[in-house]
Design a protein around this motif. Structure first.
Motif, PDB file in Angstrom:
ATOM      1  N   PRO A   1       0.665  -1.153  -0.154  1.00 13.86           N
ATOM      2  CA  PRO A   1       0.009  -0.325   0.068  1.00 13.86           C
ATOM      3  C   PRO A   1       1.185   1.289  -0.043  1.00 13.86           C
ATOM      4  O   PRO A   1       0.077   2.360  -0.838  1.00 13.86           O
ATOM      5  N   ASP A   2       1.998   1.250   0.646  1.00 13.80           N
ATOM      6  CA  ASP A   2       3.054   2.566   0.208  1.00 13.80           C
ATOM      7  C   ASP A   2       3.221   2.665  -0.764  1.00 13.80           C
ATOM      8  O   ASP A   2       3.179   4.020  -0.929  1.00 13.80           O
ATOM      9  N   ALA A   3       3.013   1.842  -1.912  1.00 15.81           N
ATOM     10  CA  ALA A   3       3.421   2.109  -3.623  1.00 15.81           C
ATOM     11  C   ALA A   3       2.495   3.065  -3.826  1.00 15.81           C
ATOM     12  O   ALA A   3       2.334   3.960  -4.858  1.00 15.81           O
ATOM     13  N   LEU A   4       1.478   3.240  -3.297  1.00 11.83           N
ATOM     14  CA  LEU A   4       0.062   4.157  -3.952  1.00 11.83           C
ATOM     15  C   LEU A   4       0.823   5.664  -3.092  1.00 11.83           C
ATOM     16  O   LEU A   4       0.614   6.385  -4.554  1.00 11.83           O
ATOM     17  N   VAL A   5       0.691   5.663  -2.347  1.00  9.64           N
ATOM     18  CA  VAL A   5       1.367   7.553  -1.742  1.00  9.64           C
ATOM     19  C   VAL A   5       2.994   7.809  -2.914  1.00  9.64           C
ATOM     20  O   VAL A   5       2.720   8.663  -2.955  1.00  9.64           O
ATOM     21  N   GLN A   6       3.586   6.657  -2.412  1.00 11.22           N
ATOM     22  CA  GLN A   6       4.723   6.661  -3.251  1.00 11.22           C
ATOM     23  C   GLN A   6       4.264   7.847  -4.986  1.00 11.22           C
ATOM     24  O   GLN A   6       4.535   8.495  -5.286  1.00 11.22           O
ATOM     25  N   ILE A   7       3.190   6.726  -5.884  1.00 11.58           N
ATOM     26  CA  ILE A   7       2.531   7.167  -6.744  1.00 11.58           C
ATOM     27  C   ILE A   7       2.505   7.845  -7.140  1.00 11.58           C
ATOM     28  O   ILE A   7       1.927   9.182  -7.717  1.00 11.58           O
ATOM     29  N   ALA A   8       1.152   8.859  -6.403  1.00  7.60           N
ATOM     30  CA  ALA A   8       0.940   9.802  -5.944  1.00  7.60           C
ATOM     31  C   ALA A   8       1.173  10.713  -6.641  1.00  7.60           C
ATOM     32  O   ALA A   8       0.962  12.021  -6.991  1.00  7.60           O
ATOM     33  N   SER A   9       2.311  11.078  -5.257  1.00  5.09           N
ATOM     34  CA  SER A   9       2.552  11.834  -5.155  1.00  5.09           C
ATOM     35  C   SER A   9       4.042  13.022  -6.266  1.00  5.09           C
ATOM     36  O   SER A   9       3.563  13.449  -6.584  1.00  5.09           O
ATOM     37  N   LEU A  10       4.977  11.257  -6.645  1.00  2.00           N
ATOM     38  CA  LEU A  10       5.658  12.059  -7.817  1.00  2.00           C
ATOM     39  C   LEU A  10       4.035  11.835  -9.316  1.00  2.00           C
ATOM     40  O   LEU A  10       4.771  12.895  -9.550  1.00  2.00           O
ATOM     41  N   ALA A  11       3.209  11.275  -9.413  1.00  2.00           N
ATOM     42  CA  ALA A  11       2.320  11.547  -9.481  1.00  2.00           C
ATOM     43  C   ALA A  11       1.763  13.471 -10.276  1.00  2.00           C
ATOM     44  O   ALA A  11       1.455  14.403 -11.485  1.00  2.00           O
ATOM     45  N   ILE A  12       1.531  14.205  -8.692  1.00  2.00           N
ATOM     46  CA  ILE A  12       1.096  15.281  -8.843  1.00  2.00           C
ATOM     47  C   ILE A  12       1.963  16.158  -8.812  1.00  2.00           C
ATOM     48  O   ILE A  12       2.587  17.295 -10.163  1.00  2.00           O
ATOM     49  N   ARG A  13       3.466  15.822  -8.224  1.00  2.00           N
ATOM     50  CA  ARG A  13       4.610  16.740  -8.995  1.00  2.00           C
ATOM     51  C   ARG A  13       5.349  17.022 -10.367  1.00  2.00           C
ATOM     52  O   ARG A  13       5.864  17.475 -10.558  1.00  2.00           O
ATOM     53  N   SER A  14       4.428  15.607 -11.417  1.00  2.00           N
ATOM     54  CA  SER A  14       4.806  15.608 -12.798  1.00  2.00           C
ATOM     55  C   SER A  14       3.947  16.339 -13.496  1.00  2.00           C
ATOM     56  O   SER A  14       3.943  15.741 -15.097  1.00  2.00           O
ATOM     57  N   GLY A  15       2.475  16.824 -12.428  1.00  2.00           N
ATOM     58  CA  GLY A  15       1.156  16.729 -13.563  1.00  2.00           C
ATOM     59  C   GLY A  15       0.721  15.816 -14.099  1.00  2.00           C
ATOM     60  O   GLY A  15       0.168  16.569 -15.156  1.00  2.00           O
ATOM     61  N   ASN A  16       0.589  14.456 -13.678  1.00  2.00           N
ATOM     62  CA  ASN A  16      -0.253  13.737 -13.941  1.00  2.00           C
ATOM     63  C   ASN A  16      -1.289  12.971 -13.584  1.00  2.00           C
ATOM     64  O   ASN A  16      -1.069  13.376 -12.917  1.00  2.00           O
ATOM     65  N   GLY A  17      -2.103  12.864 -14.121  1.00  2.06           N
ATOM     66  CA  GLY A  17      -3.564  12.269 -13.502  1.00  2.06           C
ATOM     67  C   GLY A  17      -3.519  10.731 -13.685  1.00  2.06           C
ATOM     68  O   GLY A  17      -2.146  10.162 -14.079  1.00  2.06           O
ATOM     69  N   LEU A  18      -4.177  10.418 -12.635  1.00  2.00           N
ATOM     70  CA  LEU A  18      -3.547   8.615 -12.133  1.00  2.00           C
ATOM     71  C   LEU A  18      -4.432   7.886 -12.039  1.00  2.00           C
ATOM     72  O   LEU A  18      -5.526   8.332 -11.513  1.00  2.00           O
ATOM     73  N   LEU A  19      -4.306   6.155 -12.263  1.00  2.00           N
ATOM     74  CA  LEU A  19      -5.625   5.037 -12.375  1.00  2.00           C
ATOM     75  C   LEU A  19      -4.220   3.921 -11.104  1.00  2.00           C
ATOM     76  O   LEU A  19      -3.708   4.272 -11.965  1.00  2.00           O
ATOM     77  N   LEU A  20      -4.942   3.893  -9.975  1.00  3.92           N
ATOM     78  CA  LEU A  20      -4.221   2.795  -9.810  1.00  3.92           C
ATOM     79  C   LEU A  20      -5.187   1.445  -9.102  1.00  3.92           C
ATOM     80  O   LEU A  20      -6.739   1.902  -8.888  1.00  3.92           O
ATOM     81  N   LYS A  21      -4.474   0.407  -9.839  1.00  2.00           N
ATOM     82  CA  LYS A  21      -5.261  -0.899  -8.636  1.00  2.00           C
ATOM     83  C   LYS A  21      -4.155  -1.556  -8.130  1.00  2.00           C
ATOM     84  O   LYS A  21      -3.521  -1.973  -8.713  1.00  2.00           O
ATOM     85  N   GLY A  22      -4.453  -1.686  -7.153  1.00  2.00           N
ATOM     86  CA  GLY A  22      -3.881  -2.481  -5.802  1.00  2.00           C
ATOM     87  C   GLY A  22      -4.637  -3.107  -5.670  1.00  2.00           C
ATOM     88  O   GLY A  22      -5.223  -4.287  -6.256  1.00  2.00           O
ATOM     89  N   GLY A  23      -3.873  -4.761  -4.792  1.00  2.00           N
ATOM     90  CA  GLY A  23      -4.005  -6.146  -4.763  1.00  2.00           C
ATOM     91  C   GLY A  23      -5.567  -6.192  -3.948  1.00  2.00           C
ATOM     92  O   GLY A  23      -4.962  -5.111  -3.193  1.00  2.00           O
TER      93      GLY A  23
END
Length: 715
Positions: free
Chosen positions: A416-438
Motif C-alpha cells: 500500500p505504500d506504493a500508492l502514496v509514492q506513486i500519487a506524490s510523483l504523479a502530482i509533482r509531474s502533473g499527471n493524472g493517475l489510475l491505481l489498481k492495488g491488490g
C-alpha cells in the motif's frame, strides 16, 4: 476468483447449455473454415461434457462455406469467355446444401479426435408448427444427451420455404440466433451462450473508441441508449439479431450471455462466473446499479484534472503535496486501523510471510512516506523546463521542454505504500493517475486514497487520482490507448506479462528482481560479508534484495565461502546451490537459477572469474540490479561495463537500488525496460518532451524564405 461477477450467481445451478456459434466465428475472412477456432471450441465442449454438462450446439456457417466452395468449383469449370460475362450470384439454397455437408464433416473429425460423438439435426421453421415434432425432438435430445452425444443444430436453409433466407424475418424463427433461443425454451436449457466476433454488446459500434462494453443488459436503461454498428460481415443478423433473441429468451426465464468466440476458453470462463461478455437475465434490473462504472469516464476525468493541475504554478503544486504529507500524519491512526485489518486478513488467509511483510504500514513507515513527499515537493519544478534551445534562423527560436505524460495507469500488488509514492510523483509531474492495488491491501488502499484525494483542491479535482477496485475493470482500462498514456505494472512476472499482451498502451516495468552479488577473489572480505548480509537480510521481500550469491572459486579454498554460509544460516537464510555449489556445500540444488525468492532464501554458486559471473548474470538475471565486490579496479570496471542491468554497483549493497535512496524522493517502480526509463523511476521518468517554436512571422516557402543558422543557444 477476483474477476467473478456477483450477478452471475445462478451459474452454479446450470446443467443444460445451448451454445450458438456465429458464422464470423466459424469462418475466416476469405470464407474458409477457421479450423483453429473450431478446434478450440470443440476442446472446451469436450471438457464441459466430461464435467457433466449437457451441451447442445447451434452452428452457423454452412451457407458461407458452401458459397466459397461453389465459387471455386464454378471457377474451375468456367472458360475464359465465361469469366468475361457478368457473374450471377450463387443460389443460397445450393450453397447451404454443399456447405452443411462440409461443416458437419469437420465437426465429426474434430470431435472424433477428442473421443466425443456428435449428431446432426437440421430443422426448418415449419417443423416447429408440428406438436408431434416438438415432442419427438425433446425425446431425441433426452436420449442423445444421456449418451453424452453433442447434438449440432442448424436451420436447413437448403429446403427452407422462405424465399430469401438472408432477408425474410417472418416465422417462428428467422436465423440461428432466434433458433437457439427457441431451442433453449423448447429443451428447457439452463443457459444460452451466443458466441460472436466481438466481446459482447457495446453501447455503440465496437470500432468506436467511445463505445463501452455492457456487462449486464438492463432493458429499461439500455434499450434506448444502444447504437448498433454494421451487421455481421457474413451470416444474416449481426448484433441486432443476437440482442433480439437474447431478450426473448431472458424474458422467458433463460439466462443468456453474448461473448467472443475468438478468446481462448471463453465458454469455460463464463461458467466460472467471470465478468466477460454481456449478461441478459429477467432479474437483471434488480441486481445492477442504475449507472454502471464507466472506465472511460474515470480515465477522461483523470486527464481533465491533470490539465488543470499542469495549469497551476509550481508553488501551487508544491503546496498540494505538502498538504498531502500533513494529511498522512494527521490520519495516521485511521490508516493503521485499516492496514492492521488487511494484515490480519492476509495472515488468516495463509498468505506467504513475504507478502504479509510488504503489507505492513507502521508509524515509522508512514512518517518516512510523509518525509519523502516533502522532498518531492521541494524539488525543482520538473514541468516546462527548457532542455535545449536552438536558433533555427534569425528571430526563430526552438525550445525543447519537459512535459507531463498525461494519464498513468499503475497496477501494483501487496504494497500500500506504493500508492502514496506513486500519487506524490504523479502530482509533482502533473499527471493524472489510475491505481489498481491488490485485493489483499483493499482497506489500506481505500483509506490512503481517501486521505490523499481529500487534500487535493477543488480547482484541480479529486478525480485526478482514480482508485480501481475491481480486477474486471482492468481489461476495459487497457483498451483506452487514446486516453491512458502509460501503464506501469508492479508485481509478479505473470502480472506484467499479462498486461503487456493485453494492451496497445506503452508498458513500463519489471517482471522479476533477481539481483546478484558477485564476490571477487580481490574483495575486502569483511566488506563483502557486510554487503552480502545486508543485500539479503535488510528487507528480503524487496525486489532489490540479493537472490543469488556468486563467489570466486579461490574463496572456497580460503574458507570465506564456508564462513559466509554460516553467517547466512545464522540469520535464518535457507540456502540452495547451483551445479557447482550444491554438491560441494551439501545444500539442496536450486530448482532453477532464474528464481526470485522474496524471502529469507537465496541461491549460492561458484564461478571461475568475473567473466563467468557476468555470463551467469546475463543468462539467469532479470536486468534489475547486480553488484560486484572487488578491490581490483580492472575487474570492477569489466563488471560495470558488461553486466546488462538497469543498475550495476561496485562495493555496495543491491538494496541501494531505490528511488528514495537515489534522491528521487520516491519511485513508481523499477524499470528493466530499455525504452523511456530504466532503473528506479522517479519524476523524470513520468515526463516527456514538447517542442516550442517562437517566431516573428517566418514562413517556409520551399525553404527559400529563410536562412537557417541552427545555432545552439544557452539555456
Amino acid at each position: 476468483m477476483e474477476n467473478t461477477d456477483p450477478c452471475r450467481h445462478f451459474l452454479k445451478d446450470v446443467k443444460r447449455i445451448i451454445i450458438k456459434v456465429g458464422t464470423a466465428v466459424v469462418t475466416r475472412q476469405d470464407g474458409r473454415l477457421a479450423v483453429g477456432k473450431l478446434g478450440a471450441l470443440c476442446e472446451q465442449i469436450k471438457e464441459l461434457n466430461s464435467l457433466g454438462y449437457e451441451i447442445i450446439l447451434v452452428s452457423s456457417g454452412a451457407v458461407g462455406l458452401g458459397r466459397q466452395r461453389l465459387r471455386y468449383r464454378k471457377l474451375i469449370n468456367s472458360s475464359f469467355a465465361d469469366l468475361q460475362k457478368p457473374q450471377v450470384e450463387l443460389d443460397g439454397k445450393a450453397c447451404a446444401a454443399v456447405g452443411q455437408n462440409s461443416l458437419m464433416a469437420l465437426y465429426d473429425v474434430l470431435f472424433s479426435q477428442l473421443d466425443v460423438t456428435s449428431a446432426q439435426l437440421l430443422v426448418t421453421d415449419n417443423d416447429f408448427r408440428d406438436k408431434d415434432f416438438r415432442m419427438q425432438l425433446s425425446e431425441t435430445m433426452k436420449s442423445l444427451l444421456a449418451l453424452k452425444v453433442i447434438p449440432i443444430f442448424n436451420e436447413n436453409d437448403a429446403v427452407s420455404t422462405r424465399k430469401a433466407p438472408y432477408e425474410d424475418s417472418s416465422g417462428i424463427f428467422w436465423d440461428n440466433d432466434s433458433l437457439s433461443a427457441l431451442l433453449a425454451l423448447e429443451l428447457k436449457a439452463d443457459l444460452l451462450i451466443l458466441l460472436s466476433d466481438v466481446e459482447g454488446l457495446y453501447s455503440g459500434p465496437p470500432s468506436d473508441p467511445r463505445s463501452k462494453l455492457i456487462h449486464t443488459y438492463i432493458k429499461e436503461k439500455h434499450q434506448s441508449e444502444i447504437t448498433f454498428g454494421d451487421k455481421s460481415r457474413v451470416g444474416r443478423g449481426g448484433m441486432t439479431a443476437k440482442v433480439k433473441a437474447s431478450i426473448h429468451a431472458a424474458e422467458a426465464g433463460i439466462p443468456v450471455i453474448i461473448t467472443s468466440g475468438y478468446a481462448a476458453e471463453n465458454i469455460i470462463k463464463v461458467l466460472q462466473g467471470q465478468r466477460i461478455g454481456t449478461l441478459f437475465h429477467k432479474d437483471a434490473h434488480k441486481w445492477a446499479p442504475v449507472r454502471e462504472v464507466d472506465a472511460r469516464e474515470v480515465a477522461v476525468a483523470a486527464r481533465d484534472c491533470s490539465r488543470r493541475l499542469q495549469a497551476l504554478s509550481s508553488e501551487e503544486r508544491k503546496q498540494i503535496l505538502l498538504k498531502i504529507a500533513d494529511a498522512l500524519e494527521a490520519h495516521q491512526n485511521e490508516i493503521r486501523i485499516e492496514n492492521e485489518a488487511d494484515v490480519a486478513d492476509a495472515k488468516e488467509a495463509g498468505y506467504e510471510k513475504s507478502l504479509v511483510a510488504r503489507l505492513v504500514l507502521k508509524n515509522e513507515k508512514l512518517a518516512s512516506l510523509a518525509n519523502n513527499i516533502r522532498i518531492i515537493a521541494n524539488m525543482e519544478d520538473p514541468i516546462g523546463r527548457v532542455l535545449k534551445r536552438t536558433e533555427l534562423a534569425e528571430g526563430l527560436i526552438l525550445e525543447k521542454t519537459s512535459s507531463s505524460l498525461g494519464v498513468l495507469f499503475i497496477v501494483f500488488e501487496s504494497r500500500p505504500d506504493a500508492l502514496v509514492q506513486i500519487a506524490s510523483l504523479a502530482i509533482r509531474s502533473g499527471n493524472g493517475l489510475l491505481l489498481k492495488g491488490g485485493k489483499e491491501a483493499k482497506r489500506s488502499n481505500a483509506i490512503l486514497h481517501k486521505v490523499i484525494t481529500e487534500a487535493i483542491p477543488e480547482i484541480v479535482g479529486s478525480k485526478l487520482i482514480g482508485l480501481v477496485t475491481s480486477r474486471a475493470e482492468i481489461p476495459e482500462l487497457l483498451k483506452l490507448d487514446d486516453v491512458i498514456d502509460l501503464v506501469i505494472p508492479r508485481g509478479s512476472n505473470k502480472l506484467v506479462t499479462q498486461i503487456k499482451s493485453s494492451t496497445k498502451i506503452p508498458v513500463l516495468g519489471h517482471a522479476d528482481g533477481i539481483c546478484h552479488v558477485y564476490v571477487d577473489k580481490s574483495a575486502d572480505l569483511e566488506m563483502a560479508r557486510r554487503i552480502v548480509l545486508d543485500a539479503k537480510i535488510d528487507y528480503p521481500a524487496g525486489c532489490n534484495a540479493m537472490e543469488t550469491l556468486l563467489v570466486h572459486k579461490d574463496l572456497v579454498e580460503k574458507g570465506w565461502l564456508n564462513s559466509i554460509i554460516i553467517d547466512l544460516r545464522t540469520e535464518g537464510v535457507t540456502l540452495y546451490g547451483g551445479p557447482k555449489a550444491s554438491p560441494l556445500l551439501n545444500i539442496p540444488m536450486a530448482r532453477m537459477l532464474h528464481h526470485e525468492y522474496n524471502s529469507l532464501a537465496c541461491t549460492v554458486e561458484i564461478v571461475d572469474d568475473v567473466y563467468a559471473a557476468i555470463d551467469h548474470i546475463n543468462l539467469y538475471g532479470s536486468a534489475h540490479t547486480d553488484s560486484v565486490v572487488a578491490e581490483d579496479h580492472e575487474v570492477a570496471n569489466v563488471f560495470l561495463r558488461q553486466v546488462d542491468s538497469a543498475a550495476v554497483f561496485h562495493n555496495a549493497s543491491t538494496r541501494f537500488s531505490d528511488g528514495a535512496r537515489f534522491g528521487l524522493g520516491a519511485e513508481v517502480g523499477i524499470s528493466t525496460s530499455r525504452i523511456h526509463a530504466r532503473g528506479p523511476v522517479g519524476v523524470d521518468g513520468l515526463l516527456t518532451t514538447r517542442w516550442i517554436l517562437k517566431g516573428s512571422g517566418q514562413i517556409v516557402d520551399g525553404d527559400k524564405a529563410v536562412n537557417y543558422t541552427h545555432r545552439d543557444l544557452s539555456i
